[in-house]
Structures are given as structure tokens and as C-alpha cells.
Design an enzyme around this catalytic site. Sequence first.
Site, mmCIF file in Angstrom:
data_model
loop_
_atom_site.group_PDB
_atom_site.id
_atom_site.type_symbol
_atom_site.label_atom_id
_atom_site.label_comp_id
_atom_site.label_asym_id
_atom_site.label_seq_id
_atom_site.Cartn_x
_atom_site.Cartn_y
_atom_site.Cartn_z
ATOM 1 N N SER A 183 -74.061 -18.666 140.628
ATOM 2 C CA SER A 183 -74.138 -19.849 141.478
ATOM 3 C C SER A 183 -75.385 -19.878 142.354
ATOM 4 O O SER A 183 -76.478 -20.129 141.865
ATOM 5 C CB SER A 183 -72.855 -20.008 142.292
ATOM 6 O OG SER A 183 -72.565 -18.887 143.064
ATOM 7 N N ASP A 235 -88.706 -21.438 137.260
ATOM 8 C CA ASP A 235 -89.299 -22.716 136.848
ATOM 9 C C ASP A 235 -90.661 -22.949 137.483
ATOM 10 O O ASP A 235 -91.562 -23.521 136.857
ATOM 11 C CB ASP A 235 -88.364 -23.870 137.200
ATOM 12 C CG ASP A 235 -87.204 -24.006 136.220
ATOM 13 O OD1 ASP A 235 -87.114 -23.172 135.288
ATOM 14 O OD2 ASP A 235 -86.384 -24.934 136.383
ATOM 15 N N LYS A 277 -72.741 -20.182 136.272
ATOM 16 C CA LYS A 277 -71.917 -21.121 137.034
ATOM 17 C C LYS A 277 -72.788 -22.238 137.585
ATOM 18 O O LYS A 277 -73.568 -22.031 138.506
ATOM 19 C CB LYS A 277 -71.191 -20.419 138.173
ATOM 20 C CG LYS A 277 -70.268 -21.378 138.905
ATOM 21 C CD LYS A 277 -69.570 -20.723 140.053
ATOM 22 C CE LYS A 277 -68.746 -21.751 140.781
ATOM 23 N NZ LYS A 277 -69.574 -22.867 141.273
#
Length: 458
Positions: free
Chosen positions: A321, A332, A346
Site C-alpha cells: 500500500s 517512475d 495492494k
Amino acid sequence: MRLSPLRASALALALLLPVGHSFAQQAPAPVDPVPGAEQLDPNMEMDAPTPRDPLEIYADLNLFGEIFDRIRAEYVDPPDEQELVRAAIQGMLTSLDPHSGYLPPADYNDMRQDTSGEFGGLGIEVTMEEGVIKVVSPIDDTPAANAGIMANDLIVELDGVQVQGLTLDEAVGKMRGPIGTDIKVTVIREGLDKPLDFELTRATIAMRAVRYSLEGDVAVVRLSRFSEQAFVGIEGAIKDIFADRDGVAPKGIILDLRNNPGGLVDQSVYVADAFLKQGAVVLTRGRVPEESARYDAQPDALDAQIADVPLIVLINGGSASASEIVAGALQDHKRATLVGTRSFGKGSVQSIISLGPDGAMRLTTARYYTPNNRSIQALGITPDIEILQDVPEEFQGRDEIIGEAGLAGHITIEGQEETTVGSSVYVPAEKADDNQLQYAIRLIEGLETNEAFPPKAE
């Protein structure tokens, strides 16, 4: 970046691991749209099912009432009506997905302590050693430290009651309590003939979410949970690292998020922003507009201070999470190289909605996506460099979990791949035996090379 109070409240959503973990915070619902947050294209969400006729819904509610009355009237023993209703509520919520559920008042209070990172206690870090409660260390400026309790003291009595036979959790539970209440702690200290009694008054204790160490010229920062102490812990650790090195930047930073089950979304944004000067950190999409937004990093003194310091993030099958939000954002943006094994997967957000004296409900209200619009739901984040641990024979075959994809009733996304194999959660207790950590250190020191480090902007 520091969020405005309104923005912070809108972000106070909890990302939770499955059973056994309650990392959440009360979130107002609904809230006004977040100022400055980019609203995402609502057409990207699946169409809602056709609403049912209200008469059908009321007929189902009548059925529930009829069954409730028959249980009250005819069950072999008189039932507890409140528990019946709460069980029905729990069943309704858990039927949605593995992360929605009902929190009775006691559980809700425990959860708020867990996510705030603060509780009423004594300030003692303890462990169980051969059936004895042993003090690892007192926390600075707490009742235990101020009274003179020392590392390696053995706690034998609490308020005159022997602790022998208690589990570690039971002993910790007895030491915690309302702020301002007193407790007598009796300890045995090596070298002394008689036990020592300490009269302590419980105070507010902040649990440490962050620890750091220096491995030569490399700083290793361990973030264990995304409580309210997460960002301030990261900020303090970086400050202390530079102080320990007389203002000289470390050769690299390793951010250890392994087996970090997640926590508060706002803290994941703050932590990612500590290493980013701009760009999206996380995108959220839900059914209502205020649940669909983009949250960006902003330039500040902290990320400027470490802008040129190489960064490696360690993840494994227990990184979930909020951990995945941070890892995904840094991956990224090509700010960090990820080392380890695939994360938990998750990709949903839970709001904790207070029900007043009746506790709270934990409800999945949005999905989240990385800055490159990746959903990691039931898939996880793949590290740039996979490094496996040498798992002891007694743990082999039991060190891997499939993650979110292995949970019954997990949220699926049409057309998206899901993982079908396990990811290891094993981390050796000794740093020297930790293959992932040692590989990351060697990368930063230049003793290992890999095309993924340092990451290259496309």
C-alpha cells in the site's frame, strides 16, 4: 511539500494490509474537492451497475428484520442483539473486499493509536527472551528513561503482579494505559542483589517509525510503518545523517521499505516528496469526485539537500500500500533504483468513517495509480534488480506470499494481469547476512555494477 490542512484531511485515507493489520486514520467523508488537485477523467472508471428498484431494496431489508426477529425470539439461548447487528454489519462490509470492515469501539481506538504513532505508556522498548520480558532500551525523554530504567533490565512485576507466563503483547498491554495514570514496575538488574521498584506515570509516547544507520559512507534509513511519525522521522533521520557526517552528504541513501505494511496516504505523499522536487506522487480514482485526484511533489529545502545523493529502495513481498506508493513514485520518476523482490500488490484506498460511539467502518473508496498510470492492484511493483535472500532451511517454503492476488474477494481490474507466484518476505536479522542490503551497499560503493543503477531518465 507541506499540504494545506484541507488537502491533508482529504488525503487522510488508509491503505491497509489484509487480516491482522489496522493502519488507518479517521477521514472526514465527504470532503470538499482538494484545492490544486487535478481531477481525473471520470470516464476511466467502469460504469456503475443499473440501480435496483427501491421497493426491491426495502423487501430485502424487511427480510433482514424478519430473520433478526426470529433469532431473538427462537434461538436456543437469548442472543446479544447488539452483537447480532454488529456481526451483520461486519458481514456486509467484508463481503465487498478483504479490506472493508467494521471496527467496534475498542478496535477503532486501538487503530487510532496505531496510526497516530502515539499512545499512553512508559517509553520502554522490550523483547521476550527465554520467557522473560527484557528491556531493549528506554526511549529518550520518557517516564522510563527519566526514572532510570536501563537496557537489559528484566521486568518481573507490574503493580505487584508477576509477569512470568504473560506473552509479550500482554505485558506491553499492561504497561500501556491512560495518560497520567500510575504503575509500579519491578525489575531485576544484573549486579544488584535486590529488585528495583519504579513508580512511573504514563505519558504520551511517540513510536519510532524511522531508524537509520551509517554503513561506511552509505546511509541506511529503515521506515517500518506509515504512521503520523513517518515523514518527521525521515526528515529527522536525514538531518541527523548530515550532522553525523559534519555536513557532508552520504555517498548514497538506502530506503528500506521491506515488510512495511503501509498506513496513511498523506504520509506516503510526504515521504515521496522528501526525495522528489516535482511531478505526481500518486493518482487516486473513486466513484465520487473528491476521491479522484492527483497529488504532486513540490521543491523544498529537503529534496534540494539530497538531490544529488543516489537512492536505492528495498522492497519485498511484505511491502504494501503506502510503501508501494512511495516505491512506485520514485521508480517512475527515475529517482531511485528498486532492489529486492516483488511487492504485495495492494492498490486500493480505505476511508475510515467514524460511527460515533459505535466505532467506525473501513470502506474501500478508491483505487490508486503510480505517476505513470500503473495500477499495482493484485500485481505489485517489480524491482529493477531482483535479489533473493539465502533462506534458512527451517523457513524455506514458508517465506513467500502471493500477496493481494491470494486474498479471497480481492478487487479485480478487467484485463489487468495478476500475480500467481509468491514473493519472499524473509529478511535476515544480521545485516551481514542480508543479501539485498549488502548488494545495495556494494552498488553505491561501486563494488557492483548494474545498468539499472543509477536510473536513467528516458
